[in-house]
Design a protein around this motif. Structure first.
Motif, PDB file in Angstrom:
ATOM      1  N   ASN A   1      -1.513  26.239  22.438  1.00 32.59           N
ATOM      2  CA  ASN A   1      -2.702  27.030  22.755  1.00 32.59           C
ATOM      3  C   ASN A   1      -3.162  26.849  24.198  1.00 32.59           C
ATOM      4  O   ASN A   1      -4.356  26.799  24.482  1.00 32.59           O
ATOM      5  CB  ASN A   1      -3.852  26.680  21.798  1.00 32.59           C
ATOM      6  CG  ASN A   1      -3.493  26.920  20.345  1.00 32.59           C
ATOM      7  OD1 ASN A   1      -2.843  27.908  20.018  1.00 32.59           O
ATOM      8  ND2 ASN A   1      -3.902  26.010  19.476  1.00 32.59           N
ATOM      9  N   GLY A   2      -2.193  26.725  25.100  1.00 25.85           N
ATOM     10  CA  GLY A   2      -2.540  26.633  26.514  1.00 25.85           C
ATOM     11  C   GLY A   2      -2.965  25.261  26.972  1.00 25.85           C
ATOM     12  O   GLY A   2      -3.469  25.117  28.094  1.00 25.85           O
ATOM     13  N   TYR A   3      -2.804  24.243  26.147  1.00 23.69           N
ATOM     14  CA  TYR A   3      -3.157  22.869  26.519  1.00 23.69           C
ATOM     15  C   TYR A   3      -1.898  22.009  26.385  1.00 23.69           C
ATOM     16  O   TYR A   3      -1.697  21.326  25.379  1.00 23.69           O
ATOM     17  CB  TYR A   3      -4.286  22.338  25.627  1.00 23.69           C
ATOM     18  CG  TYR A   3      -5.566  23.116  25.751  1.00 23.69           C
ATOM     19  CD1 TYR A   3      -6.486  22.817  26.757  1.00 23.69           C
ATOM     20  CD2 TYR A   3      -5.852  24.176  24.882  1.00 23.69           C
ATOM     21  CE1 TYR A   3      -7.662  23.544  26.883  1.00 23.69           C
ATOM     22  CE2 TYR A   3      -7.024  24.909  25.004  1.00 23.69           C
ATOM     23  CZ  TYR A   3      -7.923  24.595  26.004  1.00 23.69           C
ATOM     24  OH  TYR A   3      -9.092  25.306  26.132  1.00 23.69           O
ATOM     25  N   PRO A   4      -1.049  22.016  27.414  1.00 22.83           N
ATOM     26  CA  PRO A   4       0.297  21.424  27.271  1.00 22.83           C
ATOM     27  C   PRO A   4       0.374  19.911  27.435  1.00 22.83           C
ATOM     28  O   PRO A   4       1.423  19.323  27.181  1.00 22.83           O
ATOM     29  CB  PRO A   4       1.075  22.114  28.391  1.00 22.83           C
ATOM     30  CG  PRO A   4       0.041  22.392  29.441  1.00 22.83           C
ATOM     31  CD  PRO A   4      -1.228  22.709  28.701  1.00 22.83           C
ATOM     32  N   PHE A   5      -0.732  19.257  27.888  1.00 25.10           N
ATOM     33  CA  PHE A   5      -0.679  17.817  28.131  1.00 25.10           C
ATOM     34  C   PHE A   5      -1.402  17.050  27.024  1.00 25.10           C
ATOM     35  O   PHE A   5      -2.305  17.575  26.368  1.00 25.10           O
ATOM     36  CB  PHE A   5      -1.330  17.470  29.476  1.00 25.10           C
ATOM     37  CG  PHE A   5      -0.527  17.893  30.672  1.00 25.10           C
ATOM     38  CD1 PHE A   5       0.398  17.047  31.250  1.00 25.10           C
ATOM     39  CD2 PHE A   5      -0.692  19.171  31.207  1.00 25.10           C
ATOM     40  CE1 PHE A   5       1.132  17.434  32.348  1.00 25.10           C
ATOM     41  CE2 PHE A   5       0.047  19.567  32.307  1.00 25.10           C
ATOM     42  CZ  PHE A   5       0.968  18.710  32.874  1.00 25.10           C
ATOM     43  N   THR A   6      -0.990  15.806  26.850  1.00 25.74           N
ATOM     44  CA  THR A   6      -1.662  14.899  25.919  1.00 25.74           C
ATOM     45  C   THR A   6      -2.488  13.895  26.716  1.00 25.74           C
ATOM     46  O   THR A   6      -1.983  13.258  27.647  1.00 25.74           O
ATOM     47  CB  THR A   6      -0.639  14.137  25.054  1.00 25.74           C
ATOM     48  OG1 THR A   6       0.092  15.080  24.261  1.00 25.74           O
ATOM     49  CG2 THR A   6      -1.345  13.163  24.127  1.00 25.74           C
ATOM     50  N   LEU A   7      -3.757  13.763  26.365  1.00 25.29           N
ATOM     51  CA  LEU A   7      -4.661  12.825  27.033  1.00 25.29           C
ATOM     52  C   LEU A   7      -4.618  11.477  26.338  1.00 25.29           C
ATOM     53  O   LEU A   7      -4.777  11.386  25.119  1.00 25.29           O
ATOM     54  CB  LEU A   7      -6.092  13.365  27.012  1.00 25.29           C
ATOM     55  CG  LEU A   7      -7.193  12.412  27.520  1.00 25.29           C
ATOM     56  CD1 LEU A   7      -7.012  12.105  28.995  1.00 25.29           C
ATOM     57  CD2 LEU A   7      -8.580  13.001  27.255  1.00 25.29           C
ATOM     58  N   ILE A   8      -4.384  10.425  27.110  1.00 22.61           N
ATOM     59  CA  ILE A   8      -4.459   9.046  26.608  1.00 22.61           C
ATOM     60  C   ILE A   8      -5.505   8.307  27.432  1.00 22.61           C
ATOM     61  O   ILE A   8      -5.558   8.449  28.660  1.00 22.61           O
ATOM     62  CB  ILE A   8      -3.085   8.346  26.708  1.00 22.61           C
ATOM     63  CG1 ILE A   8      -2.103   8.961  25.699  1.00 22.61           C
ATOM     64  CG2 ILE A   8      -3.215   6.849  26.456  1.00 22.61           C
ATOM     65  CD1 ILE A   8      -0.727   8.346  25.732  1.00 22.61           C
ATOM     66  N   SER A   9      -6.332   7.535  26.751  1.00 16.30           N
ATOM     67  CA  SER A   9      -7.391   6.809  27.441  1.00 16.30           C
ATOM     68  C   SER A   9      -7.452   5.379  26.918  1.00 16.30           C
ATOM     69  O   SER A   9      -7.058   5.106  25.780  1.00 16.30           O
ATOM     70  CB  SER A   9      -8.735   7.509  27.226  1.00 16.30           C
ATOM     71  OG  SER A   9      -9.759   6.891  27.973  1.00 16.30           O
ATOM     72  N   ASN A  10      -7.940   4.474  27.739  1.00 13.39           N
ATOM     73  CA  ASN A  10      -8.043   3.071  27.343  1.00 13.39           C
ATOM     74  C   ASN A  10      -9.024   2.383  28.269  1.00 13.39           C
ATOM     75  O   ASN A  10      -9.501   2.977  29.254  1.00 13.39           O
ATOM     76  CB  ASN A  10      -6.663   2.400  27.426  1.00 13.39           C
ATOM     77  CG  ASN A  10      -6.616   1.097  26.633  1.00 13.39           C
ATOM     78  OD1 ASN A  10      -7.643   0.566  26.217  1.00 13.39           O
ATOM     79  ND2 ASN A  10      -5.422   0.574  26.417  1.00 13.39           N
ATOM     80  N   ASN A  11      -9.339   1.123  27.949  1.00 12.38           N
ATOM     81  CA  ASN A  11     -10.175   0.337  28.848  1.00 12.38           C
ATOM     82  C   ASN A  11      -9.442   0.055  30.145  1.00 12.38           C
ATOM     83  O   ASN A  11      -8.225  -0.097  30.163  1.00 12.38           O
ATOM     84  CB  ASN A  11     -10.581  -0.981  28.180  1.00 12.38           C
ATOM     85  CG  ASN A  11     -11.611  -0.789  27.093  1.00 12.38           C
ATOM     86  OD1 ASN A  11     -12.582  -0.072  27.278  1.00 12.38           O
ATOM     87  ND2 ASN A  11     -11.400  -1.402  25.945  1.00 12.38           N
ATOM     88  N   HIS A  12     -10.193  -0.038  31.219  1.00 12.64           N
ATOM     89  CA  HIS A  12      -9.645  -0.276  32.545  1.00 12.64           C
ATOM     90  C   HIS A  12      -9.544  -1.776  32.801  1.00 12.64           C
ATOM     91  O   HIS A  12     -10.251  -2.579  32.175  1.00 12.64           O
ATOM     92  CB  HIS A  12     -10.557   0.378  33.593  1.00 12.64           C
ATOM     93  CG  HIS A  12      -9.994   0.421  34.966  1.00 12.64           C
ATOM     94  ND1 HIS A  12     -10.183  -0.590  35.874  1.00 12.64           N
ATOM     95  CD2 HIS A  12      -9.238   1.347  35.593  1.00 12.64           C
ATOM     96  CE1 HIS A  12      -9.584  -0.281  37.013  1.00 12.64           C
ATOM     97  NE2 HIS A  12      -9.001   0.890  36.869  1.00 12.64           N
ATOM     98  N   MET A  13      -8.668  -2.145  33.696  1.00  9.70           N
ATOM     99  CA  MET A  13      -8.495  -3.563  34.033  1.00  9.70           C
ATOM    100  C   MET A  13      -9.799  -4.192  34.521  1.00  9.70           C
ATOM    101  O   MET A  13     -10.063  -5.372  34.277  1.00  9.70           O
ATOM    102  CB  MET A  13      -7.422  -3.699  35.110  1.00  9.70           C
ATOM    103  CG  MET A  13      -7.054  -5.120  35.460  1.00  9.70           C
ATOM    104  SD  MET A  13      -5.777  -5.158  36.719  1.00  9.70           S
ATOM    105  CE  MET A  13      -4.397  -4.420  35.835  1.00  9.70           C
TER     106      MET A  13
END
Length: 877
Positions: free
Chosen positions: A771-783
């Motif tokens: 549906n026009g959103y080709p990327f997967t977002l991954i998030s996590n805590n920063h160093m």
């Protein structure tokens, strides 16, 4: 500990009989026996090096005398060791004299003064008047970064900063420069220091050549007051030494005292430099009431009376079940215990929860299932002797930095096999001889874990006959794995079967195994199934293999474990006694001096936000949490909080959640309170106040006591020790757990449940983008950041000011962006604009954005459904 058993040897030091494991260095054995041997370059975390040459001792083996360096020579059976002989003292003293030729006498302004090994050794060897001409260095200090100052004049070239950065931190930011008389230590090409800013080099430096610039305080050690406590950031639970001067927290250090805490003096950037959030002008100074959309300061008595009156009115109108409370993952055990007692015992409601429980209620059930299957898990202090470590969907340097230190030490000393399973090619440098990288497609975690289990069975890497006799549902488990063939797994995960087979072979060998599970599994929408699959893998090797297996559930904050232990859930009372168990309720009622405990009404907190929005929850009390920022569905939370008729929030800062409250109570930080935290591995650790509360803020402990008074039902105790004594009765798993200097790991009660695999039918297909959103977002805590408090620490903002996205070079080329450009990342519900770094840590089709910046609300990107978020990326104009 490791399956490689070391025998004990007998020896003497200065005629004193001693024992130690085979391979122990003489110097380490002497330290543990409180026998002083001069030395400047030895550290139990590092490989023996013998740089300073000041630790020579005399040994006698089989009648043969020899002179050896005690930091590199191991003890042996029957060895006779003598320290401080005329010959060794003369040699050690000569080496030390040469170091003193160049070392400056600026002790009154040096941070190490009074705790300086160079001073101690000089005094021990009586070198008050050296024989050599003094030639001091006179070079300016290097201040090319905002955190660490390098004062070359004080450097004695022990090399410990170089070695700790390489061996324990895996960064190699420091190295030797030049040769001979001109030799020095610095960065490559003398560039500004660019590293993880863990501060390990400061801790191990014996002479103050590396100094903490986040503190303006300088002077003798006797000018500072030291307080040992526990870090309040991630869930690892590091012991910290808080240094105060004139009532102000000026610096945090790691303490390498043997057997103190669980971290051997290791700290990360957050734990060492995050103290700026304690003394801060933005702290909430006194209670505030929302009057027509404007906050007005009120007295404590008015605030508490208002809350008590509202509690009584809500009970009378809608019943106690209409009142809900969210406990704090950063509150102490004692505070959370009081909180649930206040609401269960005084208000009469069981509508209690915490954000970890709201997001992932299956984690507590997973922990109980581990115990039921005999997987109690070893103390994490034994991680540095592990044979195999599986890091499953965790970016160790960012999520559990000090865990990485222990794993690197294990790799150096025991050749630990390191298995890394992650949808990103995360950086984890180490000296392990075996590394298996399983960089899989996002969302295919379940297929990875189940395929490894199937390989163990198909290739007879475990004793399946033994497993069948122990686990009654073995056949059902095998059937559930039938679809995880090599072809299926490769299609789902992108991993070839040879890689997964090698991981299975290393994991199944005769070994002590540790599994660390990252919080990222919650983002997949299949967290429960993934934990079940990892539990099954653990059960399989526990029942059919040799050695042990320890698995630790994902816990994010300093007391995410303890808040659940204390009963801040609708399902469990303190100590995981079920809230629907009449016997457990009767026991708790007796402990509290009540006739009975009986809870009626629908469970509202399992779907808390929905019930708030529907108007079922009439009053909500949040202690020390900011769900508007930290919960993964921001809009859902805000809609819920806007609907609740009366909202009370405790916090140290005016968070997004506090701004929506009717009453805000200023609470203390961890440096201003007393109690305990329980880390992710169930170690109960002491929290000790180092400074007085800021303004009119109060410990949450005192707030709950005062609220009980205002409610007209005061508690019958006033001290933390009294509450701890009651916790030991209410939650028997905590009997004898409350620590002095040494933390203890609580163990579960014996279970009457039969062991068995967690057989599920969860679908393993990876998430798809469309549906026009080709990327997967991954998030996590920063160093450098976790939660929102670190944003108030100036030092951490100096080294980590920006939220930076990461994408793969191939994606960057197609998008026409380069490192330093700004990109727009859009989901179907929200858009953020951030700078980008192009690197190979993120695989093609994945964009990584850390989640800890208030002005980059990643939790708004979720488009309503569970699972990974699909996004599109464009270059910002």
């Amino acid at each position: 500990m490791s399956t490689v058993v070391r025998k004990t040897v007998n020896f003497t030091i200065n005629d004193k009989p001693l024992t130690a494991p085979e391979g122990t260095m003489i110097l380490d054995a002497a330290k543990r026996a409180d026998i002083f041997i001069s030395n400047l370059c030895s550290n139990p975390k590092l490989k023996p090096f013998a740089a300073c040459r000041t630790c020579m001792v005399e040994i006698n083996e089989d009648g043969k005398k020899d002179l050896v360096y005690s930091c590199t020579h191991p003890v042996s059976e029957g060895m006779k060791i003598r320290t401080d002989t005329d010959e060794t003292s003369r040699y050690n003293g000569a080496c030390l004299e040469m170091l003193l030729v160049e070392h400056p006498l600026d002790c009154p302004i040096c941070d190490k003064s009074g705790v300086c090994p160079l001073q101690d050794n000089t005094d021990h060897l009586k070198l008050w008047n050296g024989r050599f001409e003094i030639k001091r260095r006179n070079e300016p200090s290097i201040k090319t970064n905002p955190i660490i100052e390098f004062y070359l004049n004080r450097c004695i070239m022990c090399g410990m900063c170089v070695r700790v950065c390489d061996e324990i931190q895996g960064v190699q930011a420091l190295d030797y420069h030049k040769r001979g008389y001109q030799v020095g230590i610095g960065t490559a090409n003398d560039e500004p220091l660019d590293c993880e800013f863990c501060g390990q080099c400061i801790t191990v430096c014996p002479t103050g050549a590396l100094m903490d610039m986040t503190s303006s305080a300088r002077g003798l050690a006797s000018m500072f007051k030291n307080t040992h406590s526990t870090c309040n950031f991630c869930s690892w639970g590091c012991t910290v030494k808080m240094e105060t001067k004139k009532g102000q927290l000026v610096r945090i250090e790691g303490d390498e005292t043997f057997d103190l805490g669980i971290n051997e003096g290791n700290l990360c950037a957050k734990g060492r430099f995050g103290h700026g959030m304690v003394h801060n002008k933005q702290r909430i100074q006194q209670p505030m009431m929302n009057v027509g959309g404007t906050f007005q300061e009120v007295s404590w008595s008015e605030a508490l009376e208002t809350i008590a009156d509202r509690l009584k009115a809500t009970i009378n109108r809608s019943g106690p079940a209409s009142i809900a409370a969210i406990g704090g993952e950063k509150l102490t055990n004692e505070e959370n215990y009081l909180f649930q007692k206040l609401f269960r015992g005084l208000v009469g409601t069981n509508q209690l929860t915490n954000l970890n429980q709201v997001r992932a209620p299956y984690v507590n059930r997973f922990t109980q299932q581990c115990f039921e299957n005999g997987i109690v898990s070893k103390p994490i202090t034994e991680l540095d002797e592990a044979d195999v470590v599986l890091l499953f969907n965790t970016d160790i340097p960012s999520e559990y930095p000090v865990a990485g230190n222990s794993i690197r030490k294990a790799a150096i000393n025991f050749g630990t096999d390191i298995l890394i399973a992650n949808p990103r090619n995360v950086v984890f440098n180490h000296e392990s001889r075996v590394e298996v990288r399983m960089t899989y497609k996002p969302g295919s975690d379940l297929a990875v874990a189940n395929r490894i289990s199937k390989i163990l069975i198909d290739k007879n890497l475990v004793d399946t006959g033994k497993v069948k006799t122990v686990l009654p549902n073995y056949d059902a488990f095998v059937q559930s794995l039938s679809k995880y063939t090599a072809d299926y797994a490769q299609n789902a995960t992108g991993l070839d079967d040879a890689t997964l087979t090698r991981a299975a072979e290393r994991f199944s060998r005769n070994a002590d195994r540790f599994i660390l599970v990252g919080n990222d599994i919650h983002e997949t929408g299949r967290g429960e199934a993934i934990l079940d699959a990892l539990l099954n893998l653990s059960i399989l090797v526990h029942a059919g293999g040799e050695g042990s297996v320890s698995i630790y559930p994902p816990r994010e904050h300093c007391n995410s474990q303890g808040v659940n232990d204390m009963g801040l859930t609708p399902e469990y009372l303190p100590g995981y006694r079920r809230a629907d168990d009449p016997e457990a309720l009767a026991h708790l009622a007796k402990t509290w001096g009540l006739n009975e405990l009986k809870f009626v009404g629908e469970n509202l907190v399992d779907d808390l936000w929905e019930h708030c929005t529907k108007g079922h929850v009439k009053m909500l009390y949040i202690a020390g949490e900011d769900p508007c920022h930290s919960y993964y569905k921001a809009d859902v939370v805000k809609n819920a909080l806007q609907t609740v008729p009366f909202l009370v929030v405790h916090d140290s800062y005016m968070t997004e959640t506090a701004k929506m409250a009717d009453l805000v109570l200023p609470s203390c930080t961890y440096a201003e309170k007393e109690g305990t935290f329980t880390n992710m591995t169930r170690h109960v650790q002491k929290v000790t106040p180092a400074v007085l509360p800021e303004g009119e803020s109060r410990p949450d402990f005192d707030i709950f006591l005062d609220l009980a008074d205002a409610f007209g039902k005061p508690f019958d105790f006033n001290s933390v020790e009294d509450v701890q004594a009651e916790i030991e009765i209410a939650a028997p798993i905590y009997k004898g757990m409350f620590p002095g200097k040494k933390s203890k790991q609580w163990a579960p009660a014996e279970s009457s449940h039969k062991p068995g695999f967690a057989v599920t039918e969860a679908e393993a297909a990876p998430a798809t983008n469309g549906n026009g959103y080709p990327f997967t977002l991954i998030s996590n805590n920063h160093m450098f950041h976790i939660g929102t408090y670190t944003q108030y620490a100036k030092a951490l903002m100096d080294i980590g000011p920006d939220c930076i996205a990461e994408i793969n070079p191939k994606d960057a080329k197609e998008l026409g962006v380069e490192s330093g450009d700004r990109i727009k990342v859009e989901s179907s519900t929200h858009t953020v604009e951030v700078p980008v770094e192009v690197n190979k840590r993120s695989v093609q089709g994945v964009v990584y954005i850390p989640k800890n910046w208030v002005d980059v609300p990643i939790n708004k990107m979720r488009n309503g459904e569970e699972g990974l978020v699909s996004v599109k990326i464009s270059k910002a104009g």
